[in-house]
Design an enzyme around this catalytic site. Structure first.
Site: not given
Ligand code: F6P
Length: 536
Positions: A206, A212, A266-267, A352, A383, A504
């Protein structure tokens, strides 16, 4: 909802009611054999049974009063109308618009957003269809037969869950994979055995700033370039983002970028272009069924009365368990192998959204909020951690999710046993086993305390007919609205996530300057040992 949760009249009444004591669950069920029939709710194809929760009719009536006092229904209306309910970011949370029919009008800042939603769905559908029927070729003219979706958190968990849950519908000659972890091993695994010439990389972010995802995207582009050359690699990368200018700066042109509206958290973004890889796997019609399932629950949550409203009732019971009974965690146990990613998905959705200590008024909350969410697929969980659920010192409310039919087991040989296990665990958690019952079975006296189960441990059963796209959509939307309900009662913002920012920020500072002077002693020692181990 602003204002204090605990000063409302319903809250005071709930506290008094709790202090008066609730009869043990076993008794509630035994005294009232029709309890499940009475309290159970059908939400579309889902059967939601809260009869094993520690609630009486009085509890539920008071929780309904609480929902009224905290304006839960009005808050949903504001959310679905596109009001800026994500107050700390000043934006709407309009995930419901992602599954709105084309004729609906939902305005944000005076502009109807529904046409743009459908235009994106059409573009996704064109790409997915062209891949599925072999028309979408790569730079060398070979058809694209593999799609690797890069993204993390909300840009990963929903699509990965949906692709796995609906894998029985996936087109057999296409490979769809996901990679989220910054650990390069994840990407290596995702690309293993694939050919650059026939692979499309989908970069889902987003913000398009997430380290990452951008690191994985760079590496994946390098992998493509090794096979195809730098220029031709670009044809094999598409973006999904709310920041097309950033994806463009990264080298992905507008015609290969799918826009994710800023007003989707995002979620909550599975039904957006973030779900592109899922659409490729299961096909546009099935993806639209998933959206229709979510829409069905949107309509239910907006119209059903409080105590017949599945997501609202579940959210209120979450508040009861967490704030009034002090339950610190909640286990999610899907008795379905293909739902094994559900606990991870719900961890983000719930933790979150609800892991907040500040109200919308900027004050410290005056009651505990979000619980720790954890779990794994049943029967594996039985288990592993069920020992603690049955005899541990903490009471952990559980969601036990069953599926009636699956194509993997048409005659039900496995399925019947799975459901028997779910039903058995729910009953064992409820009723336990008394000392007298254990002793009567001939257990040696010294073992009686060890073999006794207190019972009175709450669970909610959710039964699904089958894992279809629509049913999955219904399940996920139910959890979305349940989460928003609890947040509304608590007066917190379920749509922001400021708590992830500090870590972060520090990570980028440490990565940029590992020898920087302002690290604390523990960090310095960790980095020194790390360098020693790496010989750098
Ligand atoms: O973990 C934090 C966060 O901002 C989430 O809310 C989001 O879904 C994720 O990182 C990924 O963010 P982006 O879609 O901006 O890469």
């Amino acid at each position: 909802m602003t204002g204090s949760t605990t000063t409302s009249a319903a809250w005071t009444a709930l506290v008094r009611h709790r202090d008066d004591g609730i009869a043990p669950l076993g008794k509630l069920l035994t005294d009232d054999p029709g309890r499940a029939t009475r309290l159970g709710i059908e939400v579309g194809d889902l059967w939601i049974d809260p009869s094993r929760q520690q609630v009486t009719d009085t509890t539920l009536a008071l929780l309904a009063d609480l929902a009224d006092e905290r304006s839960v229904a009005a808050s949903f209306q504001r959310m679905m109308d596109g009001q800026p309910v994500n107050a700390t970011e000043g934006i709407p949370a309009l995930h419901t618009a992602l599954r709105a029919p084309g004729h609906e009008v939902i305005r944000v800042g005076g502009v109807d957003v529904v046409p743009a939603v459908h235009a994106t769905l059409d573009r996704m559908s064109d790409l997915a269809t062209s891949i599925r029927d072999g028309r979408r070729t790569g730079a060398t003219g070979e058809p694209i037969t593999a799609v690797v979706s890069l993204g993390i958190g909300g840009s990963h968990l929903g699509p990965a869950l949906a692709a796995e849950a609906l894998s029985h519908l996936a087109q057999a000659d296409l490979t769809v994979r996901f990679s989220s972890n910054l650990d390069g091993a994840d990407l290596v695994e995702a690309l293993d055995g694939l050919e650059p010439a026939s692979t499309l990389i989908v970069v889902c972010s987003k913000s398009f700033t997430t380290v990452e995802t951008l690191t994985a995207a760079q590496s994946a582009r390098g992998w493509l370039a090794e096979g195809l050359g730098v220029d031709r690699a670009a044809e094999h990368v598409v973006a999904v983002t709310a920041s097309p200018e950033r994806s463009e700066a990264f080298g992905i042109p507008a015609e290969l970028t799918f826009e994710l509206p800023q007003w989707v958290g995002g979620r909550f973004s599975l039904p957006s272009a973030v779900g592109l890889a899922v659409m490729v796997a299961i096909g546009p019609p099935a993806f639209m069924e998933l959206l229709a399932g979510m829409r069905l629950v949107d309509e239910h949550v907006a119209t059903a009365p409080t105590l017949r409203n599945g997501p609202v009732l579940l959210g209120l019971i979450d508040v009861w368990n967490r704030s009034l009974l002090g339950r610190t965690s909640m286990a999610v146990v899907p008795y379905a192998h293909r739902l094994k990613l559900l606990p991870a998905y719900l961890q983000q959705l719930s933790m979150e959204s609800l892991g907040k200590g500040t109200t919308l008024d900027g004050l410290a909350v005056d009651t505990p909020t979000g619980a720790v969410v954890w779990g794994t697929a049943g029967t594996d969980g039985q288990h592993a951690f069920f020992q603690l659920l049955h005899q541990g010192t903490d009471v952990v409310p559980c969601d036990l999710i069953g599926v009636a039919r699956t194509a993997a087991d048409p005659r039900g040989a496995h399925q019947n046993l799975l459901l028997a296990n779910l039903a058995a665990q729910a009953a064992a958690l409820t009723h336990g086993r008394t000392r007298a019952e254990v002793a009567a079975g001939g257990t040696p006296p010294d073992l009686v305390p060890h073999r006794t189960f207190a019972g009175n441990r709450p669970s909610t059963t959710i039964l699904l007919p089958e894992l279809t796209p629509s049913v999955l959509g219904q399940l996920l939307a139910t959890y979305e609205h349940r989460t928003v309900t609890a947040a509304t009662v608590w007066g917190i913002d379920p749509f922001d996530q400021w708590g992830v920012e500090l870590g972060k920020e520090l990570a980028s500072r440490i990565a940029a300057d590992p020898d920087g002077g302002d690290h604390d002693g523990s960090t310095i020692e960790l980095l020194r040992r790390y360098r020693e181990l790496r010989g750098t």
